[in-house]
Design a protein around this motif. Structure first.
Motif, PDB file in Angstrom:
ATOM      1  N   THR A   1     -72.324  19.933 -36.209  1.00  0.00           N
ATOM      2  CA  THR A   1     -71.676  18.611 -36.963  1.00  0.00           C
ATOM      3  C   THR A   1     -70.166  19.476 -37.698  1.00  0.00           C
ATOM      4  N   GLU A   2     -70.816  19.406 -38.566  1.00  0.00           N
ATOM      5  CA  GLU A   2     -69.979  19.611 -39.626  1.00  0.00           C
ATOM      6  C   GLU A   2     -69.875  21.135 -40.373  1.00  0.00           C
ATOM      7  N   GLN A   3     -70.562  22.087 -40.089  1.00  0.00           N
ATOM      8  CA  GLN A   3     -69.806  22.904 -39.593  1.00  0.00           C
ATOM      9  C   GLN A   3     -68.995  24.132 -38.768  1.00  0.00           C
ATOM     10  N   CYS A   4     -69.317  24.201 -37.805  1.00  0.00           N
ATOM     11  CA  CYS A   4     -68.682  25.313 -36.887  1.00  0.00           C
ATOM     12  C   CYS A   4     -67.555  24.475 -35.709  1.00  0.00           C
ATOM     13  N   CYS A   5     -68.016  23.400 -35.586  1.00  0.00           N
ATOM     14  CA  CYS A   5     -67.634  22.200 -35.268  1.00  0.00           C
ATOM     15  C   CYS A   5     -67.053  21.822 -35.862  1.00  0.00           C
ATOM     16  N   GLU A   6     -66.499  20.999 -36.618  1.00  0.00           N
ATOM     17  CA  GLU A   6     -65.884  21.024 -37.940  1.00  0.00           C
ATOM     18  C   GLU A   6     -64.411  21.585 -37.824  1.00  0.00           C
ATOM     19  N   THR A   7     -65.352  22.959 -38.364  1.00  0.00           N
ATOM     20  CA  THR A   7     -64.526  24.060 -38.428  1.00  0.00           C
ATOM     21  C   THR A   7     -63.052  24.463 -37.352  1.00  0.00           C
TER      22      THR A   7
ATOM     23  N   THR B   1     -76.303  17.952 -35.809  1.00  0.00           N
ATOM     24  CA  THR B   1     -76.497  18.577 -37.242  1.00  0.00           C
ATOM     25  C   THR B   1     -78.152  18.379 -37.637  1.00  0.00           C
ATOM     26  N   PHE B   2     -78.704  18.537 -38.617  1.00  0.00           N
ATOM     27  CA  PHE B   2     -79.516  18.378 -40.052  1.00  0.00           C
ATOM     28  C   PHE B   2     -79.656  18.019 -41.015  1.00  0.00           C
ATOM     29  N   ALA B   3     -80.647  17.166 -41.255  1.00  0.00           N
ATOM     30  CA  ALA B   3     -80.455  16.721 -42.787  1.00  0.00           C
ATOM     31  C   ALA B   3     -80.491  17.964 -43.516  1.00  0.00           C
ATOM     32  N   MET B   4     -79.839  17.505 -45.264  1.00  0.00           N
ATOM     33  CA  MET B   4     -78.784  18.643 -45.698  1.00  0.00           C
ATOM     34  C   MET B   4     -78.912  18.043 -47.784  1.00  0.00           C
ATOM     35  N   THR B   5     -80.065  18.570 -48.247  1.00  0.00           N
ATOM     36  CA  THR B   5     -80.139  18.543 -49.288  1.00  0.00           C
ATOM     37  C   THR B   5     -78.834  19.098 -50.380  1.00  0.00           C
ATOM     38  N   HIS B   6     -78.292  18.031 -50.809  1.00  0.00           N
ATOM     39  CA  HIS B   6     -77.135  18.598 -51.992  1.00  0.00           C
ATOM     40  C   HIS B   6     -77.299  19.444 -53.479  1.00  0.00           C
ATOM     41  N   ALA B   7     -76.933  20.875 -52.685  1.00  0.00           N
ATOM     42  CA  ALA B   7     -77.636  21.822 -54.151  1.00  0.00           C
ATOM     43  C   ALA B   7     -77.417  21.232 -55.936  1.00  0.00           C
ATOM     44  N   ALA B   8     -76.807  20.186 -56.124  1.00  0.00           N
ATOM     45  CA  ALA B   8     -76.815  20.225 -57.625  1.00  0.00           C
ATOM     46  C   ALA B   8     -77.969  18.744 -58.238  1.00  0.00           C
ATOM     47  N   SER B   9     -77.332  17.584 -56.563  1.00  0.00           N
ATOM     48  CA  SER B   9     -78.096  16.387 -57.008  1.00  0.00           C
ATOM     49  C   SER B   9     -79.329  16.274 -56.512  1.00  0.00           C
ATOM     50  N   GLY B  10     -79.554  17.094 -55.727  1.00  0.00           N
ATOM     51  CA  GLY B  10     -80.723  16.904 -54.962  1.00  0.00           C
ATOM     52  C   GLY B  10     -80.858  15.794 -53.916  1.00  0.00           C
ATOM     53  N   ARG B  11     -79.847  15.548 -53.958  1.00  0.00           N
ATOM     54  CA  ARG B  11     -79.459  13.784 -52.595  1.00  0.00           C
ATOM     55  C   ARG B  11     -79.874  13.918 -51.323  1.00  0.00           C
ATOM     56  N   VAL B  12     -80.429  13.770 -50.206  1.00  0.00           N
ATOM     57  CA  VAL B  12     -80.885  14.534 -48.754  1.00  0.00           C
ATOM     58  C   VAL B  12     -79.697  13.876 -47.900  1.00  0.00           C
ATOM     59  N   TYR B  13     -79.296  14.146 -47.035  1.00  0.00           N
ATOM     60  CA  TYR B  13     -77.816  13.419 -46.341  1.00  0.00           C
ATOM     61  C   TYR B  13     -78.908  13.543 -45.210  1.00  0.00           C
ATOM     62  N   SER B  14     -78.593  12.247 -44.583  1.00  0.00           N
ATOM     63  CA  SER B  14     -78.851  12.142 -43.343  1.00  0.00           C
ATOM     64  C   SER B  14     -78.178  13.066 -42.260  1.00  0.00           C
ATOM     65  N   PRO B  15     -78.963  13.230 -40.496  1.00  0.00           N
ATOM     66  CA  PRO B  15     -77.608  13.789 -40.165  1.00  0.00           C
ATOM     67  C   PRO B  15     -76.581  12.482 -39.218  1.00  0.00           C
ATOM     68  N   ASP B  16     -77.012  11.144 -39.536  1.00  0.00           N
ATOM     69  CA  ASP B  16     -76.086  10.433 -39.488  1.00  0.00           C
ATOM     70  C   ASP B  16     -74.717  10.631 -40.097  1.00  0.00           C
ATOM     71  N   GLU B  17     -75.530  10.271 -41.879  1.00  0.00           N
ATOM     72  CA  GLU B  17     -74.608  10.287 -42.790  1.00  0.00           C
ATOM     73  C   GLU B  17     -73.591  11.822 -43.023  1.00  0.00           C
ATOM     74  N   ILE B  18     -74.171  12.580 -42.156  1.00  0.00           N
ATOM     75  CA  ILE B  18     -72.958  13.967 -42.196  1.00  0.00           C
ATOM     76  C   ILE B  18     -72.511  13.844 -41.269  1.00  0.00           C
ATOM     77  N   ARG B  19     -72.283  12.935 -40.026  1.00  0.00           N
ATOM     78  CA  ARG B  19     -71.991  13.183 -39.015  1.00  0.00           C
ATOM     79  C   ARG B  19     -70.262  11.859 -39.175  1.00  0.00           C
ATOM     80  N   ALA B  20     -70.891  11.124 -39.711  1.00  0.00           N
ATOM     81  CA  ALA B  20     -70.188   9.595 -40.335  1.00  0.00           C
ATOM     82  C   ALA B  20     -68.847  10.947 -41.154  1.00  0.00           C
ATOM     83  N   HIS B  21     -69.448  11.447 -42.550  1.00  0.00           N
ATOM     84  CA  HIS B  21     -68.426  12.363 -43.027  1.00  0.00           C
ATOM     85  C   HIS B  21     -67.343  12.725 -42.725  1.00  0.00           C
ATOM     86  N   THR B  22     -67.913  13.742 -41.071  1.00  0.00           N
ATOM     87  CA  THR B  22     -67.217  14.471 -40.680  1.00  0.00           C
ATOM     88  C   THR B  22     -66.004  13.264 -39.821  1.00  0.00           C
TER      89      THR B  22
END
Length: 185
Positions: free
Chosen positions: A113-119, A140-161
């Motif tokens: 969702t947030e990578q090749c589709c959004e781009t 899409t799939f869950a992603m972990t923020h490199a600096a904070s360690g927070r895990v973002y769910s697929p639903d959160e990633i789709r909402a951001h897109t």
């Protein structure tokens, strides 16, 4: 004169199944929505284009044998293109194919969702295409923020897109609203 459209199905390929973040539990809903979108587009005479991603990274190399559509995806695409960057329009051969057919509106679905589709949606908009982004037919799939360690769910990633694309780069759609738009045009 009605707009000429094409459904661009991005990176729905066997390569992803080999990734450690692959989540089989999300596949049934995505598969059902994408198959409904493809069937609806076919009913309305909208060409379906498969885009595959190939690069030098393990299951995404040509030598892996995995740069091919997922087994459940219909293999009757009107065209298939291979890309080597995140968007489907740069150096893949897709742009000349669209231009030769007078296609001015792209329906975007696929992986991630947030990578090749959004781009692809952003680049397409910048190139002058009208874009319909069918979020529920992306995965899409869950992603972990490199600096904070927070895990973002697929639903959160789709909402951001949706937040960053909607009204700027694309019209946001469900499968049913996208197909309804095809009926009304």
């Amino acid at each position: 004169m009605p707009e000429r459209r094409a459904l661009i199905v991005i990176d729905v390929q066997q390569s992803f199944i080999q990734r450690p973040y692959w989540d089989e539990s999300t596949l049934p809903a995505f598969r059902d929505k994408l198959l409904a979108l493809i069937a609806g587009c076919r009913t309305h005479g909208v060409p379906v284009v498969h885009i595959l991603h190939e690069d030098g990274d393990g299951p995404f190399t040509a030598a892996s044998g995995l740069v091919r559509i997922m087994d459940w995806l219909p293999d009757d695409a009107d065209a298939t293109f291979t890309k080597h960057v995140h968007n489907a329009l740069t150096d893949s051969g897709l742009q000349p194919w669209l231009a030769a057919r007078g296609i001015t509106r792209l329906i975007i679905a696929g992986l991630r969702t947030e990578q090749c589709c959004e781009t692809t949606a952003r680049v397409a908009s910048d190139l002058g295409y009208a874009v319909d982004f069918v979020t529920e037919a992306t995965q899409t799939f869950a992603m972990t923020h490199a600096a904070s360690g927070r895990v973002y769910s697929p639903d959160e990633i789709r909402a951001h897109t949706e937040l960053v694309l909607g009204g700027r780069f694309a019209r946001l759609h469900s499968v049913s609203s996208c197909l309804a738009a095809l009926t009304s045009s």
